[in-house]
Scaffold this active site. Structure first.
Site, PDB file in Angstrom:
ATOM      1  N   GLU A  14       0.844  -1.190   0.000  1.00 39.14           N
ATOM      2  CA  GLU A  14       0.000   0.000   0.000  1.00 39.14           C
ATOM      3  C   GLU A  14       0.883   1.244   0.000  1.00 39.14           C
ATOM      4  O   GLU A  14       2.054   1.188   0.379  1.00 39.14           O
ATOM      5  CB  GLU A  14      -0.948  -0.021   1.195  1.00 39.14           C
ATOM      6  N   GLY A  73       4.944   0.219   2.098  1.00 42.77           N
ATOM      7  CA  GLY A  73       6.275  -0.187   1.658  1.00 42.77           C
ATOM      8  C   GLY A  73       6.711  -1.480   2.314  1.00 42.77           C
ATOM      9  O   GLY A  73       5.976  -2.479   2.295  1.00 42.77           O
ATOM     10  N   ILE A 129       1.438  -2.723  -8.052  1.00 39.19           N
ATOM     11  CA  ILE A 129       1.014  -4.109  -8.241  1.00 39.19           C
ATOM     12  C   ILE A 129       1.298  -4.556  -9.689  1.00 39.19           C
ATOM     13  O   ILE A 129       0.746  -4.007 -10.647  1.00 39.19           O
ATOM     14  CB  ILE A 129      -0.479  -4.290  -7.913  1.00 39.19           C
ATOM     15  N   GLN A 189      29.763   1.410 -18.590  1.00 39.11           N
ATOM     16  CA  GLN A 189      31.091   2.018 -18.720  1.00 39.11           C
ATOM     17  C   GLN A 189      31.866   1.413 -19.892  1.00 39.11           C
ATOM     18  O   GLN A 189      32.527   2.125 -20.656  1.00 39.11           O
ATOM     19  CB  GLN A 189      31.881   1.837 -17.421  1.00 39.11           C
ATOM     20  N   GLY A 232      29.811   6.030 -24.461  1.00 39.54           N
ATOM     21  CA  GLY A 232      28.653   6.846 -24.814  1.00 39.54           C
ATOM     22  C   GLY A 232      27.474   6.029 -25.301  1.00 39.54           C
ATOM     23  O   GLY A 232      26.308   6.372 -25.057  1.00 39.54           O
ATOM     24  N   GLU A 289      10.220  -7.007  -3.669  1.00 42.92           N
ATOM     25  CA  GLU A 289      10.155  -8.276  -2.916  1.00 42.92           C
ATOM     26  C   GLU A 289      11.148  -8.295  -1.753  1.00 42.92           C
ATOM     27  O   GLU A 289      11.790  -9.303  -1.460  1.00 42.92           O
ATOM     28  CB  GLU A 289      10.350  -9.483  -3.841  1.00 42.92           C
ATOM     29  N   THR A 307      13.531  -5.059   0.313  1.00 45.32           N
ATOM     30  CA  THR A 307      14.692  -4.221   0.039  1.00 45.32           C
ATOM     31  C   THR A 307      15.975  -4.879   0.548  1.00 45.32           C
ATOM     32  O   THR A 307      15.947  -5.823   1.344  1.00 45.32           O
ATOM     33  CB  THR A 307      14.546  -2.859   0.732  1.00 45.32           C
ATOM     34  N   SER A 308      17.102  -4.346   0.107  1.00 32.28           N
ATOM     35  CA  SER A 308      18.389  -4.854   0.586  1.00 32.28           C
ATOM     36  C   SER A 308      18.489  -4.725   2.103  1.00 32.28           C
ATOM     37  O   SER A 308      19.056  -5.590   2.787  1.00 32.28           O
ATOM     38  CB  SER A 308      19.538  -4.099  -0.081  1.00 32.28           C
ATOM     39  N   GLU A 309      17.922  -3.648   2.636  1.00 35.40           N
ATOM     40  CA  GLU A 309      17.948  -3.452   4.091  1.00 35.40           C
ATOM     41  C   GLU A 309      17.145  -4.538   4.807  1.00 35.40           C
ATOM     42  O   GLU A 309      17.561  -5.050   5.855  1.00 35.40           O
ATOM     43  CB  GLU A 309      17.412  -2.065   4.448  1.00 35.40           C
TER      44      GLU A 309
END
Length: 386
Positions: free
Chosen positions: A129, A133, A159, A341, A345, A368, A370-372
Site C-alpha cells: 500500500e 512499503g 502491483i 562504462q 557513450g 520483494e 529491500t536490501s535493508e
C-alpha cells in the site's frame, strides 16, 4: 560427497529452449515495447504456449510437472535479454498462481490454475500500500463479511500484472478483524478483474521494467463471495511472507540473468568496438572490468542455486534466500554500471540493451524485500539483535 550443480538433461533442454526464445523472439522486439511503455501481450502469450507459466506446478492443475528451480532457470535466461518479460513471468507464477496453489481450496485451484498455468490468464497479488512499503503488516485495506460476501475497501500500490489484457484476478490482503492480542487480522481474498467497485489505475511511469505492467488499485465497496478467501482467515499476511521467501530465490535468478546479460553484451561490444586502431577488448582495463562482472554473475548464481537446493530438499531456506536476493541484486546493479562504462557513450543510448539493463537493475534492490530488509533477516537468523 561432492556437490554437483550441473543441470540434468531435462533442465538443460529447458534452458536451451528459453535461451532460443529469448534471443529469437524477445530480443528483436522488446526494445520497441520498452520505449513505447507497452505491455508485450503477444510475447507473454507465447511464453504461456511454451509452458513457462506452468513450470513449478503439477500436471493435474495444468502445469508442466517441474519444480521451482526450473522456473528460476527460465527466469535467468529471459533476464539475460530483458527483465520486463522475466518479471512478468516471475510475478505471474510466484505472486499470481502460487498463493492459490499453496493455500487455495480445491475449487479455487480447479477454477484458476489451469488458465494461469497455460498463460491464458494472469494473476496478481495486492499486498503493498502507498504508505506501507516494507511495513506490509500496516495494511489499511479492509474487508468485512456481509450477507455471505466480503465487502472490500482500500487501495494497493505498485502491483505487477494487475491491468493487462490477460489479467483475470488479483488476490488482495485486507484487514478482516482484530486478533486476540489486539493486532490486525489480515486475510487474503481473490478479486476477479471487472468486479464492480474494483478500479485499476493507469500504468505507472517507471525508471525501468517499462514493458511490464505496474499499477495502483482501488476498492470501493467491492463485493466478492465469502468462498473467495484464500487459505485461513487471519493467515493472509503469514501466507504471503512464506510466498516471499520463495519469490526471493526467483528474483535472485532474474538478477543473475541481468548480471550475465551485462557480461554477454560487454564481451560482444569489446570485440567489435575499436579505438586507437584495435578492439577495446585488448585493453587490460576493459578485460578486468569484464572479468569482475563474470565473477559477480557466477558467484550470485551459486547463491541462488544453493537457496533453491535447500528449498527443494524441504530444509529451512529463509537465510539462503535472503543472501541470494541481496547479493545477486547488488551484483546486478554493479554489473549494469560496469557494462555501461564498457560501452562508453553508447551505453547511455536506449537502443543498446545495457541501457535497459542499467534502468532495470535498481528495482532489484527494492522489490520483494529491500536490501535493508534482507540484511535484517540475515542478521536475525544469526541471532543478532534477537
Amino acid at each position: 560427497m561432492v556437490l554437483d550443480y550441473r543441470l540434468d538433461t531435462e533442465t538443460e533442454a529447458l534452458r536451451t529452449m528459453v535461451r532460443e526464445f529469448a534471443n529469437e523472439v524477445v530480443r528483436p522486439q522488446i526494445g520497441a515495447f520498452y520505449e513505447a511503455d507497452e505491455f508485450p501481450t503477444a510475447i507473454v502469450a507465447q511464453m504461456g504456449e511454451l509452458g513457462l507459466f506452468g513450470l513449478p506446478f503439477p500436471e493435474e492443475h495444468g502445469g508442466s510437472g517441474g519444480d521451482y528451480f526450473t522456473l528460476c532457470v527460465a527466469l535467468e535466461e529471459l533476464a539475460r535479454v530483458d527483465s520486463s518479460v522475466a518479471i512478468t513471468l516471475e510475478a505471474g507464477v510466484s505472486l499470481g498462481a502460487m498463493p492459490i496453489f499453496r493455500f487455495g481450496t480445491e475449487a479455487q485451484k480447479k477454477e484458476w490454475l489451469p488458465k494461469l498455468c497455460a498463460g491464458q490468464a494472469l494473476g496478481a497479488f495486492g499486498l503493498t500500500e502507498a504508505g506501507g512499503g516494507s511495513d506490509a503488516g500496516s495494511t489499511r485495506t479492509t474487508a468485512r463479511l456481509e450477507d455471505g460476501h466480503w465487502v472490500i475497501n482500500g487501495s494497493k500500490a505498485f502491483i505487477t500484472n494487475s491491468g493487462t489484457e490477460l489479467t483475470e484476478l488479483v488476490t488482495v490482503t485486507a484487514v478482516t478483524g482484530t486478533r486476540p492480542d489486539g493486532g490486525k487480522e489480515i486475510s487474503a481474498i481473490i478479486v476477479p478483474s471487472g468486479t464492480p467497485g474494483f478500479t485499476v489505475g493507469q500504468r505507472y511511469s517507471k525508471v525501468g521494467w517499462n514493458a511490464s505492467d505496474t499499477r495502483e488499485l482501488s476498492f470501493t465497496d467491492v463485493r466478492v463471495p465469502e468462498e473467495n478467501l484464500v487459505g485461513e482467515r487471519g493467515r493472509g499476511y503469514a501466507q504471503f511472507l512464506s510466498i516471499l521467501d520463495e519469490g526471493r530465490i526467483a528474483i535472485a535468478a532474474l538478477a543473475v540473468g541481468l548480471a550475465q546479460g551485462c557480461v554477454d553484451e560487454s564481451v560482444k561490444y569489446a570485440a567489435e568496438r575499436e579505438a586507437f586502431g584495435s578492439p577495446i577488448g585488448r585493453n587490460q582495463a576493459i578485460q578486468f572490468m569484464i572479468a569482475d562482472m563474470e565473477v559477480r554473475a557466477s558467484t550470485a548464481r551459486l547463491a541462488y542455486y544453493r537457496a533453491a537446493e535447500k528449498m527443494l530438499r524441504g530444509e529451512p531456506f529463509k537465510r539462503e534466500a535472503a543472501i541470494a536476493k541481496l547479493y545477486s541484486s547488488e551484483m546486478a546493479m554493479e554489473n549494469a554500471r560496469y557494462a555501461t562504462q564498457v560501452h562508453g557513450g553508447y551505453g547511455f543510448m536506449n537502443e543498446f540493451p545495457v541501457a535497459r539493463f542499467y534502468r532495470d537493475a535498481k528495482i532489484l534492490e527494492i522489490g520483494e524485500g529491500t536490501s535493508e530488509v534482507q540484511r535484517m533477516l540475515i542478521a536475525r537468523s544469526l541471532g543478532v539483535g534477537a
